[in-house]
Design an enzyme around this catalytic site. Structure first.
Site, PDB file in Angstrom:
ATOM      1  N   TYR A  93       6.369   2.246  14.482  1.00 50.50           N
ATOM      2  CA  TYR A  93       5.989   1.302  13.425  1.00 50.50           C
ATOM      3  C   TYR A  93       6.967   1.365  12.261  1.00 50.50           C
ATOM      4  O   TYR A  93       7.465   0.330  11.790  1.00 50.50           O
ATOM      5  CB  TYR A  93       4.573   1.634  12.954  1.00 50.50           C
ATOM      6  CG  TYR A  93       4.057   0.762  11.834  1.00 50.50           C
ATOM      7  CD1 TYR A  93       3.956  -0.611  11.981  1.00 50.50           C
ATOM      8  CD2 TYR A  93       3.642   1.328  10.630  1.00 50.50           C
ATOM      9  CE1 TYR A  93       3.468  -1.412  10.951  1.00 50.50           C
ATOM     10  CE2 TYR A  93       3.137   0.549   9.598  1.00 50.50           C
ATOM     11  CZ  TYR A  93       3.066  -0.821   9.768  1.00 50.50           C
ATOM     12  OH  TYR A  93       2.582  -1.606   8.750  1.00 50.50           O
ATOM     13  N   LYS A 146       9.765  -1.566  10.618  1.00 52.30           N
ATOM     14  CA  LYS A 146       9.757  -2.015   9.223  1.00 52.30           C
ATOM     15  C   LYS A 146      11.060  -1.640   8.504  1.00 52.30           C
ATOM     16  O   LYS A 146      11.518  -2.362   7.615  1.00 52.30           O
ATOM     17  CB  LYS A 146       8.544  -1.430   8.498  1.00 52.30           C
ATOM     18  CG  LYS A 146       7.212  -1.930   9.050  1.00 52.30           C
ATOM     19  CD  LYS A 146       7.070  -3.445   8.941  1.00 52.30           C
ATOM     20  CE  LYS A 146       5.675  -3.902   9.313  1.00 52.30           C
ATOM     21  NZ  LYS A 146       5.461  -5.351   9.088  1.00 52.30           N
ATOM     22  N   THR A 152      -7.872  -2.924   4.334  1.00 53.88           N
ATOM     23  CA  THR A 152      -8.171  -4.107   5.124  1.00 53.88           C
ATOM     24  C   THR A 152      -9.091  -3.677   6.265  1.00 53.88           C
ATOM     25  O   THR A 152      -9.216  -2.487   6.564  1.00 53.88           O
ATOM     26  CB  THR A 152      -6.901  -4.747   5.707  1.00 53.88           C
ATOM     27  OG1 THR A 152      -6.320  -3.843   6.664  1.00 53.88           O
ATOM     28  CG2 THR A 152      -5.876  -5.055   4.617  1.00 53.88           C
TER      29      THR A 152
END
Length: 251
Positions: A158, A162, A193
């Site tokens: 991940y 990015k 979230t």
């Protein structure tokens, strides 16, 4: 009430059926933009559009997977058709993640993460940025993450996507800036979230305490920064990675 400073513009926001993307879409609509909501889940997209319209805004939904060049080109085609041929603002927010040790990472997870977080964005920019450049103006904002700037165990894949997106941000700023197109990224810290809560659970608040400000952001706090970069108030900002992480990358 938000200033209607984007009233003459169309904004395409990928991954905007929930979380940071949803908050960004609603804020852009509040600033007067016609927002094209893009995401995989029709029922969520329809809900975001309905909420924007109920608040007096203008929005449409396009279903998009955005994991390869073909899907990116199809999204661009449909967005241009809806908007009358002009997308003024592109927010590359769609993203996914695979977490865990390197030795336990499956090729499928690697491919999905890189395709969604990089390939889709790359080819979408390839479709829309030249059209912005031809008009002499346009704005692109990429949603990055703080772990694209420092190492975190279990987040190698991940974080790598990015970190690459951060470099693409600067590359696109250099490529399209001479034609009047601004390209920036927002790098969120820990944000509350539904997806993140599902992954982190009770550990979310502890992670938020690692930042100097000591708490977990909500999606609107991240969206505030994204929307700012789309407006003329940010007219001389391009190639920037704006950290919105409560100071986490400062320590």
């Amino acid at each position: 009430m938000a200033e209607k400073d984007l009233a003459d513009r169309t904004a395409l926001v990928t991954g905007s059926t929930s979380g940071i993307g949803e908050a960004t879409a609603k804020q852009l609509a509040g600033h007067g933009a016609h927002v094209i909501v893009a995401g995989r889940r029709q029922e969520l997209g329809d809900g975001v559009v309905a909420a924007i319209r109920a608040a007096g805004g203008k929005a449409d939904y396009v279903r998009a997977e955005l994991g390869d060049a073909a899907s990116a080109r199809e999204l661009a085609r449909r967005a241009l058709a809806i908007s009358g041929g002009q997308v003024d603002i592109l927010v590359n927010n769609a993203g996914t993640a695979v977490f865990g040790p390197t030795a336990e990472t499956l090729e499928e997870g690697w491919d999905t993460t890189f395709n969604t977080n990089l390939k889709g964005h790359f080819f979408l920019v390839g479709e829309l940025a030249p059209k912005m450049a031809a008009r002499g103006k346009g704005v692109i904002v990429n949603t990055s993450t703080m772990v694209g700037q420092f190492a975190a165990p279990g987040m190698a894949v991940y974080g790598a996507t990015k970190a690459a997106l951060n470099l693409l941000t600067k590359s696109w700023a250099a490529e399209f800036g001479p034609a009047g197109v601004r390209v920036n990224a927002v790098s969120p810290g820990t944000t509350r979230t539904q997806k993140v809560v599902g992954i982190m659970g009770d550990g979310l608040d502890e992670l938020g305490k690692q930042a100097p400000l000591g708490y977990v952001a909500d999606a609107d706090e991240i969206a505030n920064a994204i929307v700012f970069l789309t407006t003329d108030k940010a007219s001389y900002i391009t190639g920037a990675i704006l950290n919105v992480d409560g100071g986490r990358t400062a320590v």
